[in-house]
Design a protein around this motif. Structure first.
Motif, mmCIF file in Angstrom:
data_model
loop_
_atom_site.group_PDB
_atom_site.id
_atom_site.type_symbol
_atom_site.label_atom_id
_atom_site.label_comp_id
_atom_site.label_asym_id
_atom_site.label_seq_id
_atom_site.Cartn_x
_atom_site.Cartn_y
_atom_site.Cartn_z
ATOM 1 N N THR A 97 1.148 -1.317 -0.132
ATOM 2 C CA THR A 97 -0.367 -0.018 0.075
ATOM 3 C C THR A 97 0.897 1.180 0.043
ATOM 4 O O THR A 97 1.267 1.109 0.903
ATOM 5 N N LYS A 98 0.634 2.496 -0.935
ATOM 6 C CA LYS A 98 1.075 3.251 -1.153
ATOM 7 C C LYS A 98 1.163 4.239 0.353
ATOM 8 O O LYS A 98 -0.021 4.819 0.576
ATOM 9 N N LYS A 99 2.216 4.899 0.882
ATOM 10 C CA LYS A 99 2.133 5.645 1.584
ATOM 11 C C LYS A 99 0.985 7.164 0.907
ATOM 12 O O LYS A 99 1.602 7.989 -0.009
ATOM 13 N N SER A 100 0.194 7.656 1.991
ATOM 14 C CA SER A 100 -0.336 9.247 0.641
ATOM 15 C C SER A 100 0.985 10.049 1.352
ATOM 16 O O SER A 100 1.262 10.290 2.186
ATOM 17 N N GLU A 101 1.121 11.247 0.501
ATOM 18 C CA GLU A 101 1.713 12.472 0.468
ATOM 19 C C GLU A 101 1.516 13.066 1.451
ATOM 20 O O GLU A 101 0.102 13.932 1.795
ATOM 21 N N GLU A 102 2.436 13.575 2.238
ATOM 22 C CA GLU A 102 1.787 14.311 3.527
ATOM 23 C C GLU A 102 2.618 16.614 3.177
ATOM 24 O O GLU A 102 3.755 15.947 2.810
ATOM 25 N N LEU A 103 2.784 17.209 3.419
ATOM 26 C CA LEU A 103 3.255 18.664 2.905
ATOM 27 C C LEU A 103 4.211 18.556 4.067
ATOM 28 O O LEU A 103 3.085 18.311 5.307
ATOM 29 N N ASP A 104 5.104 18.792 3.804
ATOM 30 C CA ASP A 104 6.222 19.731 5.454
ATOM 31 C C ASP A 104 6.278 20.559 5.888
ATOM 32 O O ASP A 104 5.029 21.711 4.927
ATOM 33 N N GLU A 105 6.028 20.645 6.956
ATOM 34 C CA GLU A 105 5.457 21.821 7.921
ATOM 35 C C GLU A 105 6.432 22.911 7.511
ATOM 36 O O GLU A 105 7.414 23.212 7.216
ATOM 37 N N VAL A 106 5.271 24.280 7.406
ATOM 38 C CA VAL A 106 6.370 24.916 7.338
ATOM 39 C C VAL A 106 5.831 26.466 8.190
ATOM 40 O O VAL A 106 5.136 26.636 8.732
ATOM 41 N N ILE A 107 7.263 26.498 8.273
ATOM 42 C CA ILE A 107 7.166 27.795 9.679
ATOM 43 C C ILE A 107 7.748 29.225 8.938
ATOM 44 O O ILE A 107 8.914 29.364 9.111
ATOM 45 N N ILE A 108 6.630 30.075 9.661
ATOM 46 C CA ILE A 108 6.710 31.592 9.101
ATOM 47 C C ILE A 108 7.630 32.068 10.639
ATOM 48 O O ILE A 108 6.631 32.120 11.399
ATOM 49 N N THR A 109 8.613 32.809 10.213
ATOM 50 C CA THR A 109 9.329 33.732 11.340
ATOM 51 C C THR A 109 9.359 34.930 10.897
ATOM 52 O O THR A 109 9.453 35.046 9.510
#
Length: 243
Positions: A97-109
């Motif tokens: 089973t293929k893993k679902s794609e997850e967006l990397d966490e974006v931190i705005i500073t």
């Protein structure tokens, strides 16, 4: 009665001998109706491994009771414990089973304020150049025995400034540190920690921190592959259980 006993002993001996006999088993690996190439197939017991070909097919030696691990990046890990039925057929079909794609966490500073400073050396150099150009435009009778260079001082200052810029040391580049915990999560999915290592979901992070504290984890990162990572984690779980 004796005949039945002899028959039972013969059947048990035959069954035990069959279960201990190593046989070659083949199979085909697919995902979403597509064959999967370069899937790592690992015999968990004897650590033997192979890789699926362009048609998704593989062949590996194993015995009854052995567990085969199927690993491919971006797919969930799968384990199959072999039975007499598997070995008698000599062929198995495996679906990953293929893993679902997850967006990397974006931190705005908040961007830091930049204090702009005037480059006084550059300004002085430009002033000298302008002054030199004005001097060249003046009408001046220069004698042959006059060995002074009208722009000598300016050229020296310019050369000195350029030399200082060239000899400035470049800041040392710092290699980014590899996070052992993240690499371990990418290679082994949650099923491996929960089903194989028998960890609770809330224990996984603490266990990886425990492994990361071991200097041996740095050596594992230098030559990372699924087999070495699983072997390291399987050894560390024994120590983890003692605490």
């Amino acid at each position: 009665m004796k005949v039945k006993l002899l028959f039972a002993l013969f059947f048990l001996t035959l069954h035990f001998g069959f279960s201990q006999t190593e046989k070659s088993i083949s199979g085909k690996i697919t995902s979403e109706n597509f064959v999967l190439q370069n899937v790592d197939v690992i015999n968990k017991k004897d650590k033997k491994s192979t890789t699926s070909d362009a048609l998704g097919q593989f062949t590996i030696n194993s015995k009854v009771g052995d567990t085969l691990i199927f690993y491919k990046k971006d797919h969930f890990l799968k384990e199959i414990q072999l039975t007499e039925s598997h070995l008698s057929k000599g062929n198995i079909s495996v679906q990953l089973t293929k893993k679902s794609e997850e967006l990397d966490e974006v931190i705005i500073t908040k961007a830091p304020k930049i204090a702009w400073k005037l480059d006084t050396k550059w300004e002085q150099t430009k002033r000298d150049e302008i002054s030199a150009e004005r001097d060249e435009k003046r009408l001046k009778n220069t004698r042959i025995d006059d060995l002074t260079i009208d722009k000598g001082l300016n050229l020296a200052r310019i050369g000195k400034t350029i030399f200082k810029q060239l000899v400035k040391e470049k800041p040392a580049e710092i290699a980014p540190e590899i996070d052992f915990k993240q690499v371990a999560k990418n290679i082994c999915d949650s099923n491996f920690y929960i089903e194989t290592l028998q960890l609770k979901p809330e224990e996984i992070e603490l266990f990886l921190q425990f492994c990361d504290a071991d200097p041996q984890s740095k050596k594992v990162l230098k030559n990372t592959n699924v087999l070495s990572m699983m072997d390291f984690l399987s050894n560390k779980i024994i120590e983890f259980r003692k605490y």
